[in-house]
Scaffold this motif. Structure first.
Motif: not given
Lengths: 85, 212
Positions: B97-126
């Motif tokens: 909830h704390e503003w600056q940690y929230k911003v930090k979490a959001k920035i770190m989550a940008s890598k999730d977009l990348y992994h969604e696009i390249i499909g790092t965990i797109d099947t149950d096995e992966k």
């Protein structure tokens, strides 16, 4: 890496970045601007550590101070460039 | 710049904007500029905040294909479905909830977009292959923040140990005495656990405690 980038961005968008800039704009003295910024950085870390310095992370403190100092200096530059007083 | 060569004196386009930006305004009063700046600031900040909150909803988190597996697991647990109907959604546990940690979490989550696009965990096995690694980073975060996100809702101070099951009450008293944190005992509170999670968690906890 992302961890550090995130911390920097979090600081730019909260107390050190915004208050540092505002305080920097209040002075034409570079040293004073930098000190204002650094103080804001320390205060912020202190507040977020729940008013207990033993809880403060050294890395977070360093980043907060650096961001504060840079913001203060940028604020001072804005003052010099954009005001005649 | 090519268009500049015919006229040496005239500064370039960017230079002219820059100079104009820093010149005193001849047509606008100070009051006008202040009010306009204030309104612009409110709109920019409000818009930014609104957009950030849009990314802080369960719908947003689970709109990614990669998150369907842990969504399915989570819907089987008490934080999705319980007798009181109060829920904890993904951002409740995963975004501070704390503003600056929230911003930090959001920035770190940008890598999730990348992994969604390249499909790092797109099947149950992966997903299973990566689970231990992903869980490790969540555990590390929760352990270092003393389970801050759990404590936005839960708190030892307001727990009535007398109506908890004996094992819970005894363990919570022990946790208070020994300074343990929620994630020390409640791994897998919302998702399935990888096979060797206990050893891995022990390593993390020892590492963090040694660093203190």
């Amino acid at each position: 890496m992302l961890d550090i980038l995130g911390t920097i961005a979090g600081n730019i968008l909260s107390l050190p970045g915004i208050f540092g800039l505002a305080l920097g704009m209040m002075t034409r003295n570079l040293l004073l601007a930098a000190i204002f910024g650094a103080v804001i950085g320390v205060i912020e870390t202190y507040i977020f550590a729940g008013f207990d310095f033993s809880q403060a992370e050294p890395l977070e403190l360093t980043i907060a101070i650096c961001v504060g100092v840079v913001a203060g200096c940028v604020g001072r530059a804005i003052r010099v460039r954009g005001a005649t007083v | 710049m090519a268009n500049n060569s015919s006229n040496e004196k005239r500064p370039g386009f960017i230079r002219r904007i820059w100079n104009g930006f820093w010149s005193p305004s001849g047509v606008l009063s100070l009051g006008f500029l202040l009010i306009a700046g204030f309104l612009g600031g409110v709109m920019a900040w409000g818009g930014f905040h609104w957009a950030l909150e849009e990314t802080n909803t369960e719908q947003f988190c689970t709109s990614c294909h990669s998150m369907t597996k842990n969504w399915d697991e989570y819907t089987e647990t008490i934080h999705y479905n319980n007798h009181s109907g109060v829920r904890a959604t993904c951002p409740d546990c995963h975004v501070p909830h704390e503003w600056q940690y929230k911003v930090k979490a959001k920035i770190m989550a940008s890598k999730d977009l990348y992994h969604e696009i390249i499909g790092t965990i797109d099947t149950d096995e992966k997903y299973e292959d990566h689970r231990l690694k992903m869980a490790t980073s969540v555990w590390t975060k929760m352990k270092t923040t003393d389970s801050r996100e759990c404590r936005n809702c839960h708190s030892f101070e307001y727990m009535d140990f007398t109506i908890q099951e004996t094992r819970a009450a005894a363990d919570h008293q022990k946790a208070l005495d020994e300074g343990k944190t929620c994630i020390d005992c409640h791994q897998g509170i919302a998702h399935g656990l990888p096979a060797d999670y206990l050893e891995q968690y022990k390593l993390i906890a020892e590492g963090i405690e040694a660093a203190k």
